[in-house]
Design a protein around this motif. Structure first.
Motif: not given
Lengths: 158, 158
Positions: B101-103, B105-107, B109-110
């Motif tokens: 989920s963190l990965v 979310k980061d992707k 957002l970018i």
């Protein structure tokens, strides 16, 4: 690491999850205009990485460097998996770490979309008072997505 | 749940982590203009919640409703802690779930900050082809932060 040394450069694969023993680091992206957009400050007891790059061994989009001279502990992808397999309590440790990280990310995203500059700065004073003390003002501005002048204006308000 | 029923309303405390057995739900925020800004689609095998609200038992900022009639499994905060304590493998399960989920979310957002509308839509076709099939076009637009007309334009391009 000495001050201003790089722990990771954009385009490299992020080989390690980095735990900060002492000191202070930041991760950031360079935008189209060449400005640093800071995504995280990490001081003692915090972890820092380009997490997608670490997990999937893809090129990093973030750069990580030291704001202060720092002592780091680093774990490789293979040893991270070994640690989780061999020391069950570490599953709990990282589950809680990631759980907190998800909550923090959500809150920051919501704040960045809806809060005023004053409230963003106020929140940061409340949640990261030590970082605000240790970090130059233009880096606080970069983290909050504000112009440095905006921070000065807020701080000088009576 | 029937179609259009709510699993969570903004302002309530999110009492459950919800696992989708069958069907399709979405979570969203209402912006100042009264528009839905979709944060997640969850179909079979996905979890959905207002995670901060669930973890800290604070009022939710998200609303969750059913796009299709759905069958859900829900776990309360107390039972979530009990499950993690009594069934060690669940620590691993949730650690990996949150890691992914963190990965993601980061992707996302970018991508939302730097990709063109075309690339955003293309990415979604690649990563969530089933959702794109099942969901009306104006909801895809809301998820990607695009105007519905923009999606039509992209789809109709030769």
């Amino acid at each position: 690491m000495k001050r201003r040394q790089y722990a990771l450069q954009e385009g490299e694969v992020c080989k390690y999850l980095t735990f900060v023993s002492t000191g202070l680091l930041k991760s950031f992206k360079i935008d189209e205009k060449g400005n640093e957009r800071i995504s995280l400050f990490a001081c003692e007891g915090w972890w820092i990485s380009d997490f997608n790059s670490f997990i999937h061994q893809e090129p990093a989009v973030l750069t990580i460097d030291a704001i202060e001279a720092s002592e780091l502990l680093q774990i490789s992808r293979a040893n991270y998996e070994r640690l989780l397999r061999d020391v069950p309590i570490m599953e709990r440790y990282f589950r809680i770490l990631y759980q907190n990280s998800l909550v923090t990310k959500d809150k920051r995203l919501i704040s960045s979309n809806s809060d005023t500059a004053e409230i963003k700065y106020q929140r940061m004073l409340e949640t990261m008072p030590d970082i605000v003390q240790r970090v130059p003002q233009h880096l606080i501005a970069s983290y909050l997505g504000l112009a440095p002048e905006t921070i000065s204006r807020i701080k000088n308000k009576p």
